[in-house]
Each structure stands twice: as structure tokens, then as C-alpha cells.
Design an enzyme around this catalytic site. Sequence first.
Site, short mmCIF file in Angstrom:
data_model
loop_
_atom_site.label_atom_id
_atom_site.label_comp_id
_atom_site.label_asym_id
_atom_site.label_seq_id
_atom_site.Cartn_x
_atom_site.Cartn_y
_atom_site.Cartn_z
N GLU A 61 2.17 1.83 -3.51
CA GLU A 61 1.16 2.41 -4.18
C GLU A 61 1.10 3.72 -4.28
O GLU A 61 1.05 4.45 -5.18
CB GLU A 61 -0.16 1.60 -3.76
CG GLU A 61 -1.49 2.25 -4.79
CD GLU A 61 -2.52 2.29 -3.38
OE1 GLU A 61 -3.11 3.47 -3.62
OE2 GLU A 61 -2.98 1.41 -2.96
N HIS A 62 1.00 4.64 -3.00
CA HIS A 62 1.00 5.74 -2.82
C HIS A 62 2.07 6.57 -3.53
O HIS A 62 1.94 7.34 -4.12
CB HIS A 62 0.85 6.12 -1.15
CG HIS A 62 -0.29 6.07 -0.59
ND1 HIS A 62 -0.91 7.20 0.12
CD2 HIS A 62 -1.21 5.03 -0.67
CE1 HIS A 62 -2.09 6.62 0.33
NE2 HIS A 62 -2.29 5.44 0.09
N GLU B 221 -4.26 7.97 7.44
CA GLU B 221 -5.29 7.19 6.95
C GLU B 221 -5.47 6.00 7.80
O GLU B 221 -6.73 5.62 7.98
CB GLU B 221 -4.60 6.60 5.59
CG GLU B 221 -5.63 5.78 4.98
CD GLU B 221 -5.25 5.19 3.36
OE1 GLU B 221 -5.80 4.63 2.87
OE2 GLU B 221 -3.97 5.50 3.25
N HIS C 31 0.89 -1.13 0.12
CA HIS C 31 -0.04 -0.03 -0.19
C HIS C 31 0.95 1.49 -0.05
O HIS C 31 0.68 2.27 -0.75
CB HIS C 31 -0.95 -0.11 1.15
CG HIS C 31 -1.79 1.16 1.54
ND1 HIS C 31 -1.57 2.06 2.26
CD2 HIS C 31 -2.80 1.77 0.67
CE1 HIS C 31 -2.19 3.22 2.39
NE2 HIS C 31 -3.28 3.08 1.40
#
Length: 419
Positions: free
Chosen positions: A49-50, A126, A46
Site C-alpha cells: 500500500e505504501h 510506524e 500494508h
Amino acid sequence: MIEKTTLENGIRIVTENVPAVHSVTIGIWVESGSRHENQTQGGISHFVEHLLFKGTNRRSALEIAREIDSVGGVLNAFTSREYCCFYAKVLARHLPLAIDLLADSLQSSVFDLDEIEKERRVILQEISMVEDTPDDVVHDLFSQAFWENHPLGRPVLGSRESVKNMCRDDFLDHLKTCFVGGNILVCAAGDLVHQKVVDLIAGAFSQIVPGAKKQILSPPDYRPSLRFNHRDLEQVHICLGTRALPQNHPNRFSAYVLNTILGGSMSSRLFQTVREEQGLAYSIYSYLNSHSDAGALVLYTATSTENAPLVVRLMLKEMHRFRSEPVSRAELKACKDQLKGQLLLSLESTDNRMTRLSKNEIYLGRQPSLKQVLGEFEKVTVESIQRLAQFLFQDDYLNLQLLGPIDEKQFPLLDLTLG
């Protein structure tokens, strides 16, 4: 028309030409997600991905955003437990630009140290956002308990500790290990010509080296549990679930029907009983959480502290009902019509068609025709649903997570059983 080509470096390309549309949606699927991570690097898929949209050797993050915005397109990504997807949707004439943006981001990102620290703060926020949203966090609590001590039970975002400890070398090692030809699938749907897509991908992704697809080493065990997670909230959030089927199971169509009848829509049994007849909750639903080798069927709702025991009993009652009595033929027909209608409507979107291509390739290794899929729904019978319910709905697999102003002394339901 669906066509497939595999490049020399192992990248698979699957496309579908969709007549009478003006758009193309293209996705680069990397078959590596949170379940492939070790615990100390939980959330690295993740995090990467960012970072892949935060600047390359050719473009800054702002320039990436401006280029896709200038053609009215969409550029985005998401991470799951078994894959990451980087996708773009554009008018057909802008497909070369979309592919160039994706290829540049996936192969030439600079991983600037300042950008890494900014994005680390974003991801920590997040995580906090999820923790502050009880109707999100209760599903993570369910997975952690249901698949305890297994990667499927860990959150996709990782933990605060793991996110804080990742460094630039970790991200570069992740790319080197996971972003290899055999682990990459490209799917596109819309106004396209297959060979042109193949040529564009072959040229743009020439830096990708061959490599083997990530293997899943061990399926999870299913762990029953009843856990009280106390938090000062207005409601008790409830996740009740049991085992379900993996993505490629031959009985999956019966599972789709069972889930839809149970809690998949406003006409479902749970919605009608708990909300419409009893007025005990605003929202209640069920869903299938299926992976390559395992699955869960999960029921969710939120209600007041005093009504929580009754709502759980009603959930268990509806699950037991599937085991003890067959659904009506009228209910079965209505559900089949609903699912077939939803499928046909979804095919009006190039986004959905692209995702369908991808999941079929990842989990089935083939592309069933629409006629075949509709035929599989027609094969579902009253008897097959009841057999499946008797297989899935067993006390040994039940998992109940309660989050809110409640503890064991307040909750009279001591035994979690279907009766």
C-alpha cells in the site's frame, strides 16, 4: 441511485449518484489484507500500500502528489485485516484524473529499490510509533491474545522481522496474486454517471487479469485470557472483550444497539458510570471489531494503578447487567434515534457513501436500501438485546489485557468472571 457492473476481467463496479453534491469519492478495494498473509510475510499488504504511491513508469512520487494537489483533491490508502483500499476524492470534473492516478499507481508502480528502503524505514518507524502509544498497542495485544495463533491476531503492520526481510520480488508476487479482477471492487459515490465510470475503469484497468477472489480458509477460535503486560507508564491501559458477531450476521443490528448503549457515546452506560459518576477515567468506550466470519466486542479505558481493579469490576458489572436485566424502552428508543441520526448524517459525505457501498458489497453481496436499514433498527427489541447479551457475554470468551505499571501481585482480581 445505485448501479453495478462487472467487467470481463472480473472487476466489480458499484456506483451511487448523489444529487446536489459537487464531489466524487472513488475507491479501489482489493480484498486481501493481513489475515491472508503467512506469518513470514506479515505486513506485506500494508507495505505494498505504501509503495504504490512512490512512483510509476509515468510519474514520480512528487508528480503524483502535485497532480492531485493541483485540483484540490485527496489521494490516500489504508490496509485492514481483510482488504486494502486506495481512494481519491475530487470535484466531479476531475474524476478522469483521479481514476488515471489510481490506475497508474496500481498497475505501473516501479518499486524502485531506493524507495523500497526508504519506505521500509518509514514502516519500522510506524511500528515504533504504535509501540510508543499504549492506547494503540493494548488493542494489538488484545487481538493477539483473543485470536491466538490465527492471522486475525497478527498486527496489520507486520513485525520488525517480517518488514526487514521483504524484498522487491515479494511485492511483485503479491501484486500478481492479489491484484486480479475477481479480487478487486471499485466503488464511487457523488456527482457521477454510472456508465461513464464503467467506461473509464474499463479503459484504465485493462491490464488487470482475471482471477479468483481470495478465500478465507479457517475461522478463528476465541481464546479467553488474563494477561499482565508490564510497562513503565503513568496509567494502566485496559482492554476487556468478548466474542461478537461477524459482519453479515442477521442479529448485527441488535449488536450495534447493544454496543452503543454499553460504551458507544458520552451518554453510554460505561461513560456515565466510570467517568461521570466515579471520575475514574478520562476516556472510556466500547467498539465492535467485526470480520467476515468472526467478531469481538471490546471495552477500553485507562486509569491509575490503584483504580484499575475497580474499573475492571465496573466493566464486568455493566456487561453482566445486560444479561440479567432488560434495557429500558426509553434507553432503547434513544439509542435507535442516535444510530439512525448518525447514519443519516453520514450520508451527507461522499466518502462515507463510497465506504458504505464497498462494505455492503464485500460482506453482504448486495446494497440494502436506506429504508431497509432503518427498518432493521426498528426491529431491535429489548428482548433481542438481552438474548444477544446472554449469548455473547460468557466467561469462556472473556479476554482482559492490562498494560502499564501493574502485575499479578498488585492486582487482586484473580478470576475473570461475569458472576
